[in-house]
Scaffold this motif. Structure first.
Motif, PDB file in Angstrom:
ATOM      1  N   THR A  61       0.820  -1.216   0.000  1.00 29.12           N
ATOM      2  CA  THR A  61       0.000   0.000   0.000  1.00 29.12           C
ATOM      3  C   THR A  61       0.849   1.261   0.000  1.00 29.12           C
ATOM      4  OG1 THR A  61      -1.824  -1.112   1.144  1.00 29.12           O
ATOM      5  CG2 THR A  61      -1.770   1.291   1.245  1.00 29.12           C
ATOM      6  N   VAL A  62       1.860   1.322   0.865  1.00 29.84           N
ATOM      7  CA  VAL A  62       2.646   2.560   0.963  1.00 29.84           C
ATOM      8  C   VAL A  62       3.549   2.751  -0.256  1.00 29.84           C
ATOM      9  CG1 VAL A  62       2.529   2.750   3.466  1.00 29.84           C
ATOM     10  CG2 VAL A  62       4.385   1.419   2.425  1.00 29.84           C
ATOM     11  N   ILE A  63       3.996   1.655  -0.865  1.00 25.81           N
ATOM     12  CA  ILE A  63       4.772   1.780  -2.107  1.00 25.81           C
ATOM     13  C   ILE A  63       3.897   2.386  -3.193  1.00 25.81           C
ATOM     14  CG2 ILE A  63       5.897   0.477  -3.959  1.00 25.81           C
ATOM     15  CD1 ILE A  63       6.885  -1.482  -1.782  1.00 25.81           C
ATOM     16  N   GLU A  64       2.676   1.876  -3.331  1.00 29.30           N
ATOM     17  CA  GLU A  64       1.760   2.416  -4.340  1.00 29.30           C
ATOM     18  C   GLU A  64       1.376   3.856  -4.029  1.00 29.30           C
ATOM     19  OE1 GLU A  64       0.347   1.381  -7.437  1.00 29.30           O
ATOM     20  OE2 GLU A  64       2.243   0.343  -7.116  1.00 29.30           O
ATOM     21  N   ALA A  65       1.164   4.166  -2.755  1.00 27.41           N
ATOM     22  CA  ALA A  65       0.817   5.542  -2.384  1.00 27.41           C
ATOM     23  C   ALA A  65       1.934   6.499  -2.784  1.00 27.41           C
ATOM     24  CB  ALA A  65       0.547   5.628  -0.884  1.00 27.41           C
ATOM     25  N   LYS A  66       3.171   6.101  -2.570  1.00 30.92           N
ATOM     26  CA  LYS A  66       4.296   6.953  -2.937  1.00 30.92           C
ATOM     27  C   LYS A  66       4.376   7.125  -4.453  1.00 30.92           C
ATOM     28  CE  LYS A  66       9.278   7.556  -2.261  1.00 30.92           C
ATOM     29  NZ  LYS A  66      10.504   7.057  -1.568  1.00 30.92           N
ATOM     30  N   LEU A  67       4.180   6.035  -5.191  1.00 31.94           N
ATOM     31  CA  LEU A  67       4.206   6.102  -6.653  1.00 31.94           C
ATOM     32  C   LEU A  67       3.097   6.998  -7.198  1.00 31.94           C
ATOM     33  CD1 LEU A  67       4.840   2.323  -7.468  1.00 31.94           C
ATOM     34  CD2 LEU A  67       6.452   4.203  -7.889  1.00 31.94           C
ATOM     35  N   LEU A  68       1.947   7.009  -6.515  1.00 34.19           N
ATOM     36  CA  LEU A  68       0.762   7.730  -6.995  1.00 34.19           C
ATOM     37  C   LEU A  68       0.598   9.101  -6.348  1.00 34.19           C
ATOM     38  CD1 LEU A  68      -1.693   4.676  -7.063  1.00 34.19           C
ATOM     39  CD2 LEU A  68      -0.539   5.750  -9.009  1.00 34.19           C
ATOM     40  N   GLY A  74       2.040   3.776   7.187  1.00 33.57           N
ATOM     41  CA  GLY A  74       2.007   2.328   7.294  1.00 33.57           C
ATOM     42  C   GLY A  74       2.302   1.908   8.713  1.00 33.57           C
ATOM     43  N   VAL A  75       1.414   1.116   9.293  1.00 39.23           N
ATOM     44  CA  VAL A  75       1.557   0.659  10.680  1.00 39.23           C
ATOM     45  C   VAL A  75       1.604  -0.864  10.688  1.00 39.23           C
ATOM     46  CG1 VAL A  75       0.527   0.648  12.986  1.00 39.23           C
ATOM     47  CG2 VAL A  75       0.270   2.664  11.515  1.00 39.23           C
ATOM     48  N   GLU A  83      11.046  -2.405   9.096  1.00 37.92           N
ATOM     49  CA  GLU A  83      12.423  -2.211   8.613  1.00 37.92           C
ATOM     50  C   GLU A  83      12.578  -2.705   7.182  1.00 37.92           C
ATOM     51  OE1 GLU A  83      14.806  -0.412  10.057  1.00 37.92           O
ATOM     52  OE2 GLU A  83      13.124   0.030  11.392  1.00 37.92           O
ATOM     53  N   ASN A  84      11.919  -3.793   6.856  1.00 36.20           N
ATOM     54  CA  ASN A  84      11.972  -4.315   5.487  1.00 36.20           C
ATOM     55  C   ASN A  84      11.363  -3.326   4.498  1.00 36.20           C
ATOM     56  OD1 ASN A  84      12.192  -6.508   3.394  1.00 36.20           O
ATOM     57  ND2 ASN A  84       9.966  -6.316   3.479  1.00 36.20           N
ATOM     58  N   ILE A  85      10.257  -2.697   4.894  1.00 38.95           N
ATOM     59  CA  ILE A  85       9.601  -1.727   4.008  1.00 38.95           C
ATOM     60  C   ILE A  85      10.486  -0.509   3.785  1.00 38.95           C
ATOM     61  CG2 ILE A  85       7.591  -0.226   3.711  1.00 38.95           C
ATOM     62  CD1 ILE A  85       6.052  -2.254   5.487  1.00 38.95           C
ATOM     63  N   ARG A  86      11.147  -0.047   4.824  1.00 42.70           N
ATOM     64  CA  ARG A  86      12.026   1.122   4.681  1.00 42.70           C
ATOM     65  C   ARG A  86      13.042   0.897   3.559  1.00 42.70           C
ATOM     66  NH1 ARG A  86      11.035   4.427   8.985  1.00 42.70           N
ATOM     67  NH2 ARG A  86      10.530   3.421  10.986  1.00 42.70           N
ATOM     68  N   ALA A  87      13.576  -0.297   3.491  1.00 44.69           N
ATOM     69  CA  ALA A  87      14.582  -0.612   2.478  1.00 44.69           C
ATOM     70  C   ALA A  87      13.993  -0.634   1.075  1.00 44.69           C
ATOM     71  CB  ALA A  87      15.229  -1.958   2.797  1.00 44.69           C
ATOM     72  N   ARG A  88      12.674  -0.821   0.980  1.00 45.18           N
ATOM     73  CA  ARG A  88      12.035  -0.924  -0.335  1.00 45.18           C
ATOM     74  C   ARG A  88      11.436   0.402  -0.795  1.00 45.18           C
ATOM     75  NH1 ARG A  88       7.769  -5.066   0.290  1.00 45.18           N
ATOM     76  NH2 ARG A  88       7.469  -4.721  -1.939  1.00 45.18           N
ATOM     77  N   LEU A  89      11.611   1.453  -0.011  1.00 50.67           N
ATOM     78  CA  LEU A  89      11.095   2.768  -0.403  1.00 50.67           C
ATOM     79  C   LEU A  89      12.196   3.674  -0.956  1.00 50.67           C
ATOM     80  CD1 LEU A  89       8.630   3.372   2.562  1.00 50.67           C
ATOM     81  CD2 LEU A  89       8.002   3.083   0.157  1.00 50.67           C
ATOM     82  N   ASN A  90      13.274   3.063  -1.411  1.00 46.44           N
ATOM     83  CA  ASN A  90      14.426   3.829  -1.890  1.00 46.44           C
ATOM     84  C   ASN A  90      14.264   4.233  -3.352  1.00 46.44           C
ATOM     85  OD1 ASN A  90      14.615   1.237  -2.837  1.00 46.44           O
ATOM     86  ND2 ASN A  90      16.836   1.082  -2.615  1.00 46.44           N
ATOM     87  N   GLU A  96       7.074  11.003   1.187  1.00 46.00           N
ATOM     88  CA  GLU A  96       7.716   9.847   1.808  1.00 46.00           C
ATOM     89  C   GLU A  96       6.761   9.253   2.838  1.00 46.00           C
ATOM     90  OE1 GLU A  96      10.565   7.123   1.708  1.00 46.00           O
ATOM     91  OE2 GLU A  96      10.633   9.003   0.556  1.00 46.00           O
ATOM     92  N   PRO A  97       6.420   7.955   2.732  1.00 48.60           N
ATOM     93  CA  PRO A  97       5.522   7.332   3.700  1.00 48.60           C
ATOM     94  C   PRO A  97       6.066   7.391   5.123  1.00 48.60           C
ATOM     95  CG  PRO A  97       5.754   5.954   1.754  1.00 48.60           C
ATOM     96  CD  PRO A  97       6.790   7.040   1.635  1.00 48.60           C
ATOM     97  N   GLU A  98       5.171   7.514   6.087  1.00 47.87           N
ATOM     98  CA  GLU A  98       5.533   7.448   7.494  1.00 47.87           C
ATOM     99  C   GLU A  98       5.288   6.022   7.966  1.00 47.87           C
ATOM    100  OE1 GLU A  98       4.434   9.552  11.807  1.00 47.87           O
ATOM    101  OE2 GLU A  98       3.376  10.140   9.964  1.00 47.87           O
ATOM    102  N   LEU A  99       6.316   5.388   8.512  1.00 42.10           N
ATOM    103  CA  LEU A  99       6.218   4.002   8.946  1.00 42.10           C
ATOM    104  C   LEU A  99       6.322   3.924  10.464  1.00 42.10           C
ATOM    105  CD1 LEU A  99       8.528   2.348   6.266  1.00 42.10           C
ATOM    106  CD2 LEU A  99       6.035   2.525   6.235  1.00 42.10           C
ATOM    107  N   LEU A 100       5.399   3.182  11.073  1.00 40.15           N
ATOM    108  CA  LEU A 100       5.335   3.127  12.533  1.00 40.15           C
ATOM    109  C   LEU A 100       5.102   1.706  13.009  1.00 40.15           C
ATOM    110  CD1 LEU A 100       2.916   6.158  12.992  1.00 40.15           C
ATOM    111  CD2 LEU A 100       5.365   6.192  13.463  1.00 40.15           C
ATOM    112  N   VAL A 101       5.783   1.313  14.058  1.00 38.27           N
ATOM    113  CA  VAL A 101       5.476   0.061  14.733  1.00 38.27           C
ATOM    114  C   VAL A 101       4.291   0.331  15.656  1.00 38.27           C
ATOM    115  CG1 VAL A 101       6.308  -1.723  16.311  1.00 38.27           C
ATOM    116  CG2 VAL A 101       7.877  -0.704  14.647  1.00 38.27           C
ATOM    117  N   GLY A 102       3.219  -0.414  15.464  1.00 42.71           N
ATOM    118  CA  GLY A 102       2.028  -0.179  16.268  1.00 42.71           C
ATOM    119  C   GLY A 102       1.001  -1.258  16.026  1.00 42.71           C
ATOM    120  N   ASP A 103      -0.120  -1.125  16.699  1.00 47.05           N
ATOM    121  CA  ASP A 103      -1.190  -2.129  16.673  1.00 47.05           C
ATOM    122  C   ASP A 103      -2.440  -1.494  16.067  1.00 47.05           C
ATOM    123  OD1 ASP A 103      -3.215  -3.985  17.277  1.00 47.05           O
ATOM    124  OD2 ASP A 103      -2.208  -4.611  19.114  1.00 47.05           O
TER     125      ASP A 103
END
Length: 262
Positions: A61-68, A74-75, A83-90, A96-103
């Motif tokens: 979702t966040v990759i597509e949001a950035k492209l569009l 992204g939570v 951490e894996n997603i951060r590496a794929r947003l290069n 730039e998507p905001e990525l958070l560890v959460g529930d």
């Protein structure tokens, strides 16, 4: 990518080949095809809108949001996924998507009615255990239907709270089997959304392809006489506008009902 920018126009979506543009990958087991996220984001949001995926998993979702050119959050409860997603947003993008560890059951860090669109793909009970039972609070470790729905309803309430009125929440959810009998998990989840104030905009059938375990289950199907589940439901819900009369959309006893059909 021209064909991938064409919006689907029916309630059956079929993507035999998963999109592999940008940094999308099928290596994250259970993530949804980027064509799904792309169609939803293009149809139900505009550039600059805020898109939330509260169970972001592999990051589609966040990759597509950035492209569009959408802002996005992204939570996920699993820090390794973030951490894996951060590496794929290069790659270059306006936002730039905001990525958070959460529930997803507790989005207290987000303001009421602050999100323009929610797109997410939750676990289907414990069909795929994303943390192998080691992460406290991970919904994919719950095997019982009643317990799963009780916990997932907490997330549904949060989705309703953070979503702006007259905006949409899209959720891709599938069904399962227990002791060879069909468990309509998707419809139980749909009922949770309706119970908590949402109204149903679309029910889209998304066909499944290239499932890793299909050869195994094909043999079991012949042996034990059951059909393979080869579809998922993409429900698109709308949060009503303030003061909107929604009685024409729903069964009169559904909203705020305390009973549940399981």
């Amino acid at each position: 990518m021209d064909k991938d920018n064409e919006l689907e126009v029916t309630t059956v979506w079929d993507f035999p080949e998963r999109g592999r543009w940008a940094t999308h990958t099928a290596s994250f087991r259970g993530n949804f095809a980027p064509q799904v996220a792309r169609n939803v984001i293009l149809r139900y949001s505009k550039k600059g809108d805020l898109v939330l995926d509260p169970m972001v998993g592999g990051g589609t979702t966040v990759i597509e949001a950035k492209l569009l050119e959408r802002r996005s959050i992204g939570v996920d409860i699993n820090p390794a996924f973030i951490e894996n997603i951060r590496a794929r947003l290069n790659f270059e993008g306006k936002y730039e998507p905001e990525l958070l560890v959460g529930d997803a059951r507790n989005l207290s860090f987000m303001e009421d009615e602050s999100v323009d669109l929610i797109v997410t793909h939750p676990p289907y009970l414990n069909i795929i255990k994303y943390s192998n039972g080691k992460l406290i609070g991970d919904l994919s470790n719950i095997s019982g239907v009643k317990k799963f729905l009780s916990e997932f309803e907490k997330a549904v309430k949060e989705f309703y709270r953070v979503l702006k009125p007259d905006s949409f929440c899209a959720i891709l959810i599938g069904d399962t089997r227990k002791r060879r009998h069909y468990v309509p998990l998707s419809f139980y989840v749909m009922a949770l959304f309706l119970k908590n104030g949402f109204i149903l905009k679309e029910d889209i059938i998304k066909t499944q392809h290239n499932c890793k375990l299909t050869p195994y289950w094909r043999k079991q199907s012949a042996k034990y006489n059951f059909l393979l589940i080869m579809h998922e439901h993409l429900f698109v819900f709308r949060k009503p506008k303030d003061g909107e009369d929604t009685s024409i959309y729903r069964y009169s006893t559904m909203k705020n009902s305390q009973s549940f059909p399981i």
